[in-house]
Scaffold this active site. Structure first.
Site, PDB file in Angstrom:
ATOM      1  N   LYS A  15       0.772  -0.829   0.159  1.00  0.00           N
ATOM      2  CA  LYS A  15      -0.063   0.264   0.162  1.00  0.00           C
ATOM      3  C   LYS A  15       0.837   1.482  -0.180  1.00  0.00           C
ATOM      4  O   LYS A  15       1.931   1.567   0.938  1.00  0.00           O
ATOM      5  CB  LYS A  15      -1.061   0.288   1.704  1.00  0.00           C
ATOM      6  CG  LYS A  15      -1.137   1.480   1.816  1.00  0.00           C
ATOM      7  CD  LYS A  15      -2.189   0.952   2.368  1.00  0.00           C
ATOM      8  CE  LYS A  15      -2.708   2.903   2.486  1.00  0.00           C
ATOM      9  NZ  LYS A  15      -4.402   2.968   4.271  1.00  0.00           N
ATOM     10  N   GLY A  58      -8.108   9.537   8.833  1.00  0.00           N
ATOM     11  CA  GLY A  58      -8.212   9.082  10.681  1.00  0.00           C
ATOM     12  C   GLY A  58      -9.682  10.668  10.501  1.00  0.00           C
ATOM     13  O   GLY A  58      -9.600  10.672  12.015  1.00  0.00           O
ATOM     14  N   ALA A  92      -9.568   5.424   3.201  1.00  0.00           N
ATOM     15  CA  ALA A  92      -9.507   6.686   4.071  1.00  0.00           C
ATOM     16  C   ALA A  92     -10.281   7.691   4.564  1.00  0.00           C
ATOM     17  O   ALA A  92     -11.516   7.824   2.884  1.00  0.00           O
ATOM     18  CB  ALA A  92      -8.314   7.404   4.098  1.00  0.00           C
ATOM     19  N   GLY A  93     -10.414   8.072   5.513  1.00  0.00           N
ATOM     20  CA  GLY A  93     -12.078   9.250   5.583  1.00  0.00           C
ATOM     21  C   GLY A  93     -12.626   8.336   6.406  1.00  0.00           C
ATOM     22  O   GLY A  93     -13.708   9.183   6.954  1.00  0.00           O
ATOM     23  N   ASN A 101      -9.910   2.249   8.916  1.00  0.00           N
ATOM     24  CA  ASN A 101      -8.588   1.825  10.386  1.00  0.00           C
ATOM     25  C   ASN A 101      -9.556   2.531  11.803  1.00  0.00           C
ATOM     26  O   ASN A 101      -9.960   1.505  12.465  1.00  0.00           O
ATOM     27  CB  ASN A 101      -7.690   2.384  10.247  1.00  0.00           C
ATOM     28  CG  ASN A 101      -6.353   1.496  11.508  1.00  0.00           C
ATOM     29  OD1 ASN A 101      -6.920   1.187  12.423  1.00  0.00           O
ATOM     30  ND2 ASN A 101      -5.879   1.230  11.069  1.00  0.00           N
TER      31      ASN A 101
END
Lengths: 268, 65
Positions: free
Chosen positions: A107, A168, A195-196, A217
Site C-alpha cells: 500500500k 483518520g 481513508a476518511g 482503520n
C-alpha cells in the site's frame, strides 16, 4: 460476538490475481489491545489487513508478538509505507516490507502534507513506477484526480485507492462526484475507497457508487466497541454492494406516489 | 565503536551487520535492516561490514492502517 458471515452468493473481488470474498480491508492500528484487534478482525471477516514497519525497540520487541498474532489469524497482509514523504523513503520501506512480510503487495503512501496527510501525487506516481518495475504489486493511496489515476495505471498499478476524506478524519466521502467520475472512467480497474470513512453508512455509500472495496482503520479501532463496529462495517459493505448490484432507481426531483392512484375511494 | 541504531547512539563491538544483530538480541527476530539508507537483505548481513558512524535501521512488523 459472532463473526460476520456473508449472506450473499459468492461475489469475490480480485486484486492482482488474488481473489477474496470480503470487500473490507481492515487496518490494524490504534486498537485498545491486541486481543480486541484479533477479535475485531475475526468479527469483520476481513481477509486482508494492513500492517506497517517501525523501528523495533530493544527489550520489548513488540513487533514480534504482533506479527505472531497476525499470522495466527491466517489473513493476507498489505504492508504500507505510511509516513513516507519522499520517493526514496517509500521505495526503501517497500523493499524492507517485501522481505519482512514476504509479499509483493504494497500500500503505497507518499504523504505530501501533515495537516491533511494528502498524497504527494507526483512522488506517488514516481514511486509506483519504480516499484512496479521492480515486481511490486502496488496499491496506491491517491486522490480522486483522474489524470493522476491514469498516470498510476500507466506506471503499472492495477488497483487504485482514492481517499474518501483525510486519513483518520472520519468525514466520509468528501467528494462523491469525484469518486463517481473515477468509477465511470475506470470501469474495470479495482477501486478501493481508502481513508476518511467514519461510520458504516459511509462505507455503504462507497459501495453503492460501485467501488470494489473499502479500506478503513480508525473508524473501527476508535469506536467504543471496535468488535461490534467491525461487524457493522462488514454488514454495511455487503448491503452497499448488493444495493449497487441491484441497480438502484434514479433519484428525481418531484414526488411520485408509490401506492396506486387507480381505485382510490373518493369520499368527497 | 560508535554507530547509530534506530536513531540512537550505540557503542558496539560487531564488525558485520549479522554480528550486530546478534549483539543487540535480534539474531532470531523477524526484522528488516538498512545501513546508511539502503536496505540490506537478511542473506547479505554476514557480508555487510559495519563502520564507525554507520546509521543502522532495524524495522519490525507493526500495526498499520
Amino acid at each position: 460476538m459472532d463473526a460476520y458471515t456473508p449472506h450473499a452468493a459468492a461475489d469475490p473481488v480480485e486484486f492482482y490475481g488474488t481473489q477474496v470474498q470480503s470487500r473490507l480491508l481492515l487496518g490494524t492500528a490504534q486498537y485498545p489491545s491486541p486481543a480486541i484487534l484479533a477479535e475485531a478482525i475475526r468479527a469483520s471477516a476481513a481477509e486482508i489487513v494492513t500492517v506497517s514497519l517501525r523501528r523495533e525497540s530493544g527489550a520489548a520487541k513488540a513487533g514480534q508478538s504482533f506479527w505472531q498474532l497476525i499470522r495466527d489469524l491466517g489473513v493476507k497482509v498489505l504492508p504500507n509505507t505510511a509516513g513516507c514523504k519522499t520517493v526514496k523513503e517509500a521505495v526503501t520501506t517497500a523493499e524492507m516490507a517485501r522481505e519482512l512480510f514476504d509479499t509483493p503487495w504494497i500500500k503505497l503512501e507518499v504523504i505530501g502534507e501533515d495537516d491533511t496527510l494528502q498524497p504527494d501525487v507526483f512522488g506517488l506516481v514516481e514511486a509506483a513506477r519504480l516499484l512496479s518495475r521492480d515486481g511490486f504489486q502496488v496499491f496506491p493511496y491517491t486522490t480522486d484526480d483522474l489524470i493522476v489515476a491514469d498516470k498510476l495505471l500507466a506506471a503499472g498499478c492495477e488497483v487504485l485507492m482514492p481517499w474518501g476524506a483525510p486519513i483518520g478524519s472520519g468525514r466520509g466521502l468528501n467528494n462523491p462526484y469525484g469518486l463517481r467520475s473515477m468509477r465511470a472512467h475506470f470501469p474495470r480497474v479495482p477501486l478501493v475507497v481508502d481513508a476518511g470513512v467514519g461510520v458504516p453508512s459511509h462505507a455503504a455509500a462507497a459501495m453503492e457508487l460501485g467501488y470494489d472495496a473499502v479500506l478503513l482503520n480508525t473508524a473501527v479501532a476508535k469506536a467504543g466497541d471496535p468488535v461490534k463496529m467491525a461487524r457493522a462495517f462488514a454488514l454495511a459493505i455487503e448491503a452497499g454492494r448488493e444495493g449497487f448490484r441491484a441497480d438502484p432507481m434514479e433519484a428525481r426531483d418531484m414526488a411520485a406516489p408509490s401506492t396506486p392512484v387507480m381505485g382510490q375511494a373518493h369520499f368527497g | 565503536m560508535k554507530i547509530i541504531v534506530n536513531g540512537e547512539a550505540a557503542e558496539i563491538r560487531a564488525a558485520t551487520l549479522a554480528e550486530l544483530m546478534a549483539e543487540l538480541g535480534y539474531a532470531d527476530a523477524i526484522v528488516a535492516t538498512a545501513v546508511n539508507g539502503a536496505m540490506v537483505r537478511k542473506a547479505k548481513r554476514d557480508a555487510t561490514p559495519i563502520a564507525a558512524g554507520d546509521r543502522v535501521e532495524i524495522l519490525a512488523p507493526m500495526q498499520g492502517g
